[in-house]
Motif scaffolding. Structure first.
Motif, PDB file in Angstrom:
ATOM      1  N   LEU A   1      15.970  18.869   9.897  1.00 38.98           N
ATOM      2  CA  LEU A   1      16.320  17.493  10.245  1.00 38.98           C
ATOM      3  C   LEU A   1      15.371  16.924  11.288  1.00 38.98           C
ATOM      4  O   LEU A   1      14.908  15.783  11.168  1.00 38.98           O
ATOM      5  CB  LEU A   1      17.762  17.436  10.758  1.00 38.98           C
ATOM      6  N   TYR A   2      15.076  17.700  12.328  1.00 40.67           N
ATOM      7  CA  TYR A   2      14.166  17.198  13.360  1.00 40.67           C
ATOM      8  C   TYR A   2      12.759  16.991  12.810  1.00 40.67           C
ATOM      9  O   TYR A   2      12.072  16.033  13.166  1.00 40.67           O
ATOM     10  CB  TYR A   2      14.139  18.143  14.567  1.00 40.67           C
ATOM     11  N   GLU A   3      12.337  17.873  11.913  1.00 39.28           N
ATOM     12  CA  GLU A   3      11.014  17.708  11.316  1.00 39.28           C
ATOM     13  C   GLU A   3      10.974  16.492  10.395  1.00 39.28           C
ATOM     14  O   GLU A   3      10.037  15.696  10.438  1.00 39.28           O
ATOM     15  CB  GLU A   3      10.646  18.963  10.525  1.00 39.28           C
ATOM     16  N   GLY A   4      12.007  16.339   9.567  1.00 41.68           N
ATOM     17  CA  GLY A   4      12.009  15.254   8.598  1.00 41.68           C
ATOM     18  C   GLY A   4      12.247  13.892   9.200  1.00 41.68           C
ATOM     19  O   GLY A   4      11.675  12.899   8.751  1.00 41.68           O
ATOM     20  N   ILE A   5      13.094  13.818  10.234  1.00 44.59           N
ATOM     21  CA  ILE A   5      13.449  12.526  10.824  1.00 44.59           C
ATOM     22  C   ILE A   5      12.471  12.104  11.906  1.00 44.59           C
ATOM     23  O   ILE A   5      12.084  10.939  11.993  1.00 44.59           O
ATOM     24  CB  ILE A   5      14.885  12.582  11.392  1.00 44.59           C
ATOM     25  N   TYR A   6      12.049  13.048  12.745  1.00 43.48           N
ATOM     26  CA  TYR A   6      11.245  12.684  13.913  1.00 43.48           C
ATOM     27  C   TYR A   6       9.784  13.128  13.850  1.00 43.48           C
ATOM     28  O   TYR A   6       8.983  12.736  14.700  1.00 43.48           O
ATOM     29  CB  TYR A   6      11.892  13.260  15.180  1.00 43.48           C
ATOM     30  N   GLY A   7       9.434  13.966  12.878  1.00 49.53           N
ATOM     31  CA  GLY A   7       8.035  14.373  12.742  1.00 49.53           C
ATOM     32  C   GLY A   7       7.512  15.046  13.990  1.00 49.53           C
ATOM     33  O   GLY A   7       8.159  15.927  14.569  1.00 49.53           O
ATOM     34  N   SER A   8       6.336  14.631  14.437  1.00 46.20           N
ATOM     35  CA  SER A   8       5.694  15.263  15.596  1.00 46.20           C
ATOM     36  C   SER A   8       6.527  15.102  16.867  1.00 46.20           C
ATOM     37  O   SER A   8       6.452  15.936  17.780  1.00 46.20           O
ATOM     38  CB  SER A   8       4.294  14.674  15.809  1.00 46.20           C
TER      39      SER A   8
END
Length: 511
Positions: A267-274
């Motif tokens: 979720l953190y990778e997909g929603i917020y990226g870097s």
């Protein structure tokens, strides 16, 4: 001839006169300088400067006029009233829908003639589903449309659940449309302002083709507990009493004992990226402590995701040269939702055409048709069955075609396809994905991820896609696909359909 054209002619004449004056007097100035006639040379220099100034004014005026003439401002367009007998109290009639109890008939529309308009363009979008286009009719010459007479490019409302808003735009044009960029039928991401601007650009009307527009909006509420989502993804359309869903649930629930950790990372990778990198690292560290083997597989998946997002190049219409032309190669064609009557939609035929082209190029490869039943009016008809029949009718040997007809999401495409390949086709080691161009990266990702989670040596080696639209499926959508593989079907469906509760994932900057 309009006002701006007259101005352009005037400024062009001024520019040409100035240019001629400039060069004539430059030549005269040089001549008088050679003859030592200083006064005349000085006079010519002044005239040359005046000519240069006239030329500059003419060029600047032409430029400004062109900018004003061709600048398009959608918000300043005039509007007119559009009415429909199929809209009552802000709600669309059920018979225009593409759900099981609808008839998929385009709505009746009528409006008063627009002065100067020779053609009309009609577009219907689902605003709730990222402007998914349900109707596209261009170069229409009448000022009314009977119910069901809206042409071939119409598919009625079929929201996955809840209530969606469907808006019909009617654009009044001076002449026929030259091109309509930004308009992709039966797909999301349509930009109405971009479409309007492209309609405005017609060589027949000096780039001022769009006169005005009218629109009419209404809501439609899903009448099916489990109606399909736009495209290949599905809503949660089965109860726990459904044997196939129970089997899928049992499979995915056993995939990852550290599901919350994996889900948080994705979720953190997909929603917020870097911006979510710190949280992603924390989750990966926790996973490494809890289950090193699982952490190693997910680390490989995350790296593969990053590479695919940044480096994927879509091969147009056919697989590239240089792939293995043996039965170790399997061409996977990803399905697409069927029409209510079980017939294939245009995009699915486009995807199949890419698969056919590739199968003819690599005659020793297997071909997987993957996709379950998505026809509300024909529950026994499946995407994969229709796809296989089409390929065979096009001359592809049936013995090469593998049918996977249970899946309703891309992740399930991968799960059930690999079930078949690993059990019945152990010689297959390489997969090539064929689908719509916007879907290629997601398809490659989930098939590679599923193989990694299983510890299989099958891997995705290439792709080919038909052009549907410019924008890929979002990182959030891809995160949902991986979350589904990890074992959380409900969160995945929420991400696919746009109803995920983002309050569950605290923005990194607020921590």
């Amino acid at each position: 001839m309009n006002f701006f054209n007259v101005l352009k002619i005037i400024f062009s004449v001024v520019a040409w006169i100035g240019l001629i004056c400039f060069w004539v007097n430059v030549v005269r100035m040089v001549f008088y300088e050679v003859k030592k006639k200083k006064k005349r040379a000085k006079r010519c220099a002044i005239l040359a400067a005046m000519g240069g100034a006239m030329c500059a004014i003419g060029l600047f005026g032409s430029f400004v006029t062109a900018v004003k003439q061709y600048r398009f401002d959608f918000d300043k367009l005039g509007t007119f009233t559009v009415s429909s007998d199929d809209l009552a109290d802000g709600v669309w009639n059920n018979d225009i829908s593409d759900q099981a109890d609808g008839q998929n008939l385009s709505p009746e529309l009528h409006w008063d003639p627009v002065s100067g308009a020779d053609r009309y363009c009609i577009i219907m979008i689902d605003e709730t589903a990222d402007n998914w286009m349900h109707w596209f009719l261009t170069d229409y010459t009448e000022t009314s449309i009977e119910k069901g007479k809206g042409g071939d490019m119409y598919v009625g409302p079929y929201p996955p659940s809840g209530t969606h808003t469907y808006t019909v735009y009617v654009f009044a044009l001076k002449n026929e449309s030259f091109s309509v960029s930004g308009a992709v039928f039966d797909s999301a991401g349509n930009d109405i302002k971009q479409i309007a601007e492209s309609l405005n650009n017609s060589p027949y009307s000096d780039y001022n083709n769009l006169i005005s527009y009218g629109k009419i909006s209404g809501t439609y509420t899903s009448t099916e507990e489990g109606s399909k989502k736009d495209g290949n993804e599905s809503d949660d359309n089965a109860t726990t009493d459904d044997p196939e869903e129970a089997e899928l649930t049992d499979l995915t629930q056993e995939r990852d004992k550290e599901l919350d950790t994996v889900k948080g990372m994705l979720l953190y990778e997909g929603i917020y990226g870097s911006k979510g990198e710190k949280k992603v690292t924390e989750y990966m560290t926790a996973l490494l402590k809890a289950d090193p083997d699982r952490a190693d597989r997910w680390e490989k998946i995350m790296k593969r995701w990053d590479v695919l997002r940044n480096e994927t190049e879509v091969n147009k219409d056919v697989l590239p040269d240089g792939l293995t032309d043996t039965d170790e190669l399997c061409i996977v064609c990803l399905g697409f939702m069927l029409n209510q009557d079980g017939s294939m939609r245009p995009e699915l035929i486009q995807r199949l055409t890419v698969a056919k082209n590739s199968a003819e190029k690599y005659p020793n490869a297997f071909i997987v048709c993957t996709g379950g039943g998505t026809a509300p009016g024909k529950p026994g008809v499946t995407e994969a069955g229709q796809m296989a029949d089409w390929l065979e009718a096009q001359g592809i040997d049936r013995s090469r075609i593998i049918v996977e007809d249970r899946s309703t999401t891309t992740s399930q495409n991968a799960i059930y396809t690999l079930d078949i390949l690993m059990k019945d086709y152990p010689q297959v080691k390489e997969i090539a994905i064929t689908t719509g161009n916007y879907h290629v990266t997601t398809g490659m990702l989930v098939f590679d991820a599923e193989a990694m989670l299983r510890g299989s040596d099958i891997h995705v080696v290439s792709n080919a896609g038909c052009y549907i639209r410019d924008n890929d499926l979002s990182d959030e959508f891809q995160a949902g696909a991986l979350i589904e593989l990890a074992g959380d079907y409900q969160t995945a469906i929420a991400l696919y359909n746009g109803w995920f509760d983002y309050s569950q994932v605290t923005p990194p900057e607020e921590e």
